[in-house]
Design a protein around this motif. Sequence first.
Motif, PDB file in Angstrom:
ATOM      1  N   GLU A 488       0.813  -1.109   0.013  1.00  0.00           N
ATOM      2  CA  GLU A 488       0.036  -0.144   0.161  1.00  0.00           C
ATOM      3  C   GLU A 488       0.988   1.325  -0.030  1.00  0.00           C
ATOM      4  OE1 GLU A 488      -2.911  -0.413   3.392  1.00  0.00           O
ATOM      5  OE2 GLU A 488      -4.172   0.516   1.726  1.00  0.00           O
ATOM      6  N   MET A 491       1.108   3.357  -2.924  1.00  0.00           N
ATOM      7  CA  MET A 491      -0.177   4.152  -3.450  1.00  0.00           C
ATOM      8  C   MET A 491      -0.056   5.434  -2.630  1.00  0.00           C
ATOM      9  SD  MET A 491      -1.894   1.919  -5.026  1.00  0.00           S
ATOM     10  CE  MET A 491      -0.912   0.679  -5.494  1.00  0.00           C
ATOM     11  N   SER A 494       0.311   8.676  -6.031  1.00  0.00           N
ATOM     12  CA  SER A 494      -0.700   8.076  -6.917  1.00  0.00           C
ATOM     13  C   SER A 494      -0.397   8.240  -8.333  1.00  0.00           C
ATOM     14  CB  SER A 494      -2.080   8.691  -6.792  1.00  0.00           C
ATOM     15  OG  SER A 494      -1.763  10.249  -7.176  1.00  0.00           O
ATOM     16  N   ALA A 497       2.087   5.233  -8.857  1.00  0.00           N
ATOM     17  CA  ALA A 497       1.261   3.953  -8.572  1.00  0.00           C
ATOM     18  C   ALA A 497       0.696   3.547  -9.897  1.00  0.00           C
ATOM     19  CB  ALA A 497       0.437   3.977  -7.567  1.00  0.00           C
ATOM     20  N   SER A 521      -3.913   3.351   0.749  1.00  0.00           N
ATOM     21  CA  SER A 521      -4.821   3.389  -0.375  1.00  0.00           C
ATOM     22  C   SER A 521      -6.194   3.686   0.199  1.00  0.00           C
ATOM     23  CB  SER A 521      -4.359   2.159  -1.092  1.00  0.00           C
ATOM     24  OG  SER A 521      -4.821   1.050  -0.065  1.00  0.00           O
TER      25      SER A 521
END
Length: 625
Positions: A488, A491, A494, A497, A521
């Motif tokens: 996570e 994340m 963004s 990701a 996330s």
Amino acid sequence: MKKGDKHNFGCVKKDYIFLRIISLAIAVFDLSISLSIKSYNPHAPFYIVWTAVFFIAFLSLFISTITSKFVKENASTILYVTYFLSSIALVYNCYSYDFLVEQSWLIMFAISAVTLIIRKLSHLVLYLITISTSSIVLLFWMDNPVVSKQTFSMTLIMLCLIVYFSMRVKFGAQSALEQSQDQIRQMAYYDALTGLPNRNSLNDYLNESITKADKTGQKLAVMFIDLDNFKNINDIFGHNFGDMLLKQAGSRLLSCISTEGTVFRYGGDEFIVLLDNTGEKECVSLAERIIIDFSHPFEVYTNEIYSSPSIGISIYPQHGQDAETIIKNSDNAMYLAKKHGKNNFQFFNQGLSRTLSRKIDLENGLRKALQNNELFLCYQPLVEINSRRIFGFEALLRWNHPSLGMISPAEFIPLAEESGLIVPIGLWVLETACRQSKAWRESYSADILISINASGYQFTYSDFCKDVNEILKGAGSSPESVIIEITESVMQDSRLASQIVRELKEIGVKVAIDDFGTGYSSLGLLKNLDIDILKIDSSFISDVSGNPNTLAILDLIINMGNKLNFDIIIEGIETEPQADLLKRNSCRFGQGYLFSRPLPVNDIEAMLKRNKEIYQTSSIGAAVQ
Ligand code: C2E
Ligand code: MG
Ligand code: MG
């Protein structure tokens, strides 16, 4: 080497040439005498041979001084051979003529023999022998009209000259040797870049200070100073730049401590300050002074650079009883200063010792773990909860430390991440797991998925997606059989990701978000990412039976997952009631000790042989409709 040293060696060489010239002159002189007495002396043939041998030897040695490499390299051998030959001539002489008269020659023979045996006598001794033999020749023939008193005195003058130059060569060579020894000492005990005493000196100094402190009952302190972010500066601006910064940092430390202590360069960007007869208060004020001083920028090649220090302090005797422990504990305290956000100082404390020294041991061990084959993979089945059939395995890294035994990945993965070792280790995991899954797919004709954990650091510090592509091709694995688990934490960024997920999907592998629910996330973010699987962290299932809210959240995630087209795997299922509860909530896939613990390859193979019915995976990651 400094200029002066060269000069010194030159002087020695000049003396050496002189010495050889005089030796040659004596040899010529001897030869001429022996030739002149040949008509009336019964010993003449022997002397002619003897002096001729000397003449040839010294002539070749003289030439060697100027030219021949071969003679130069074999100069001492030639000298020894000369002595050997002349000794044979002497023996012959002793036996052929009156032994008693020739006893002085016998002494010469003995000296020559000893010279030959030890082969260690210096040139000085050899030249003295030459000269004394020549003198004996002259003395022996003193009564002879051919050898006048003037000739004898000339020989004596030459003898004096020989002794004089021999001495100069010997002592000149000695002082040159002493100077080069000084240089070697300088190199061994001082750092070439900063001119500060180095790690070797520190040990000597510290041991001496400890002995002194023991006698006087005073305390001493070791301050371990590490420059924050020096590696980045080196990487960005280059090594020359980094070197200049280190030089300046060394001088700043020197000016900070003035006469209070000694500064050492310990290695890389690490310095140590040793303070004799001190206490905590003095250490605090010095550490504060250093921090303030380092808050001013360094000027390197017209650039203003900021580099703050992290300082760890340990005090003798309370923080360690010997030099090694005191240094180690100051290093541990420095780690603590780093942990406290850098640019600060910390004192060592006993609690720190255990955790940090283990951490340091592990980090050092991890560097060798790959080469030493200490790492291996275990595989934990991924299961369809209802049928209990296996549809894949998660590859989980294990480290069998040679002395500390099995180390949990929860402990060593963060260390691997901090040190950057996660990149090579992660590649090894990827390659090993892909080859293993291919072997299983072929041996058991099973449609097995392999799930591989990837650390966020691998995305930042290597071209991970390119590596995945190459490794898959190299191993001959099909991308659809591989799940890449992203934590996570990735994340958080963004943009990064979505780029990672896009690139991985282009390769054709499935993408899972690991440990969902523990980090950053949100379902909103996931909506924009084309991920295949959401792995729900084990903390949810352990909490679910006791907390109705958790069940509601789990329900929500499952529904959202279904709507957003990704599969859900629940981690950490340990009991039947947990499995039942999940079944009732339409959660289909799971992983946990209830089904199987992570197992080594052999056990998994035994399991695959028993459990021929592998769950059809075509639906996994293609979303449950
Ligand atoms: P993870 O990826 O979430 O892996 C699942 C962890 O939960 C594993 O711990 C597994 O042994 C444990 N587990 C599985 N079922 C149960 C259960 O029923 N109860 C409990 N209490 N635990 C269960 P493990 O093997 O210790 O791994 C810990 C973490 O280390 C992994 O968590 C993963 O984040 C990381 N890790 C392991 N191998 C690798 C690797 O090769 N690369 C990277 N980057 N991280 C790895
Ligand atoms: Mg995982
Ligand atoms: Mg997990």
